[in-house]
Design a protein around this motif. Sequence first.
Motif, PDB file in Angstrom:
ATOM      1  N   LEU A 282       2.858  10.028  -9.146  1.00 50.93           N
ATOM      2  CA  LEU A 282       2.877   9.745  -7.674  1.00 50.93           C
ATOM      3  C   LEU A 282       2.919  10.710  -6.771  1.00 50.93           C
ATOM      4  CD1 LEU A 282       5.165   6.500  -8.157  1.00 50.93           C
ATOM      5  CD2 LEU A 282       2.572   6.569  -7.866  1.00 50.93           C
TER       6      LEU A 282
ATOM      7  N   LEU B 230       2.977   4.715   0.995  1.00 50.33           N
ATOM      8  CA  LEU B 230       2.991   3.658  -0.127  1.00 50.33           C
ATOM      9  C   LEU B 230       3.139   2.400   0.591  1.00 50.33           C
ATOM     10  CD1 LEU B 230       3.949   2.524  -3.058  1.00 50.33           C
ATOM     11  CD2 LEU B 230       6.333   3.052  -2.120  1.00 50.33           C
TER      12      LEU B 230
ATOM     13  N   LEU C 176       4.827  -1.854  -3.286  1.00 50.60           N
ATOM     14  CA  LEU C 176       4.989  -1.779  -4.560  1.00 50.60           C
ATOM     15  C   LEU C 176       5.685  -3.245  -5.124  1.00 50.60           C
ATOM     16  CD1 LEU C 176       8.068  -1.406  -5.894  1.00 50.60           C
ATOM     17  CD2 LEU C 176       7.800   0.645  -5.249  1.00 50.60           C
TER      18      LEU C 176
ATOM     19  N   TYR D  66       1.551  -0.014  -7.944  1.00 54.56           N
ATOM     20  CA  TYR D  66       2.003   0.783  -6.603  1.00 54.56           C
ATOM     21  C   TYR D  66       0.701   0.831  -5.844  1.00 54.56           C
ATOM     22  CZ  TYR D  66       5.865   2.724  -9.498  1.00 54.56           C
ATOM     23  OH  TYR D  66       7.131   2.705 -10.128  1.00 54.56           O
TER      24      TYR D  66
ATOM     25  N   LEU E  73      -1.401   2.478  -3.046  1.00 57.28           N
ATOM     26  CA  LEU E  73      -1.194   3.670  -1.980  1.00 57.28           C
ATOM     27  C   LEU E  73      -2.470   3.677  -0.993  1.00 57.28           C
ATOM     28  CD1 LEU E  73      -0.541   6.494  -4.900  1.00 57.28           C
ATOM     29  CD2 LEU E  73       0.984   4.732  -3.894  1.00 57.28           C
TER      30      LEU E  73
ATOM     31  N   ARG F   4      -4.645   1.928  -6.546  1.00 58.79           N
ATOM     32  CA  ARG F   4      -3.569   1.307  -7.164  1.00 58.79           C
ATOM     33  C   ARG F   4      -3.361   1.902  -8.400  1.00 58.79           C
ATOM     34  NH1 ARG F   4      -6.176  -3.236  -7.701  1.00 58.79           N
ATOM     35  NH2 ARG F   4      -5.704  -4.204  -5.921  1.00 58.79           N
TER      36      ARG F   4
ATOM     37  N   ALA G 229      10.950   5.632  -7.295  1.00 60.66           N
ATOM     38  CA  ALA G 229       9.714   6.460  -6.471  1.00 60.66           C
ATOM     39  C   ALA G 229      10.172   6.557  -5.230  1.00 60.66           C
ATOM     40  CB  ALA G 229       8.674   5.639  -6.149  1.00 60.66           C
TER      41      ALA G 229
ATOM     42  N   ALA H 219       9.964   3.316  -0.625  1.00 57.17           N
ATOM     43  CA  ALA H 219      10.078   2.463  -1.955  1.00 57.17           C
ATOM     44  C   ALA H 219      11.515   1.813  -2.009  1.00 57.17           C
ATOM     45  CB  ALA H 219       9.959   3.638  -3.004  1.00 57.17           C
TER      46      ALA H 219
ATOM     47  N   GLU I 166      11.645  -1.485  -4.005  1.00 53.79           N
ATOM     48  CA  GLU I 166      12.308  -1.440  -5.369  1.00 53.79           C
ATOM     49  C   GLU I 166      13.438  -2.405  -5.519  1.00 53.79           C
ATOM     50  OE1 GLU I 166      10.803   2.885  -6.906  1.00 53.79           O
ATOM     51  OE2 GLU I 166      12.777   2.480  -6.280  1.00 53.79           O
TER      52      GLU I 166
END
Length: 162
Positions: free
Chosen positions: A42, A54, A57, A74, A76, A86, A101, A108, A112
């Motif tokens: 990443l 990003l 996710l 993820y 992107l 991806r 991340a 993130a 997350e």
Amino acid sequence: MAENNRAVLKLKEKFAASIIDVVEFRGEVTVTVAKDSIIEILSFLKQSLQYNLLTDLTAVDYLGKKEERFMMVYLLYSIPNKDRLRIKTPVTEAECRIPTATQVWKTANWLEREVFDLFGIMFDKHPDLRRILMTDDWEGHPLRKDYPLQGPDREPYKGRLS
């Protein structure tokens, strides 16, 4: 066509041992990579290949379908190159954790927390890993496929309707 994608070529060149699979479907490229290389990959995509956004996710629960129960995903985007990519990495149920991340993208953080809250995947070295959608006293992780439909010890609408 995915094999001609610049990012895929660079990833294969630099991280050949960590690339598990490359798939193109309807113009979207997905690269599945080894979990132990995820942050390095990443970071490389952001710093060297300009995937500077990003966009999202999430996780997928493959309960009973694959050896690795979960797949981190993820999404992107490279603003300068107008290109999407991806990145996926498998996460086992036995070791239900992955490095955060947030060291690559600050955004993130909340994403997350959502995955932690709903799937129960732990993010190592996350700055503030706690529930974000469910209440603090909520038991379990509602997007896991083995989660009870009405929640733990809850009747439908218990205490929610007058």
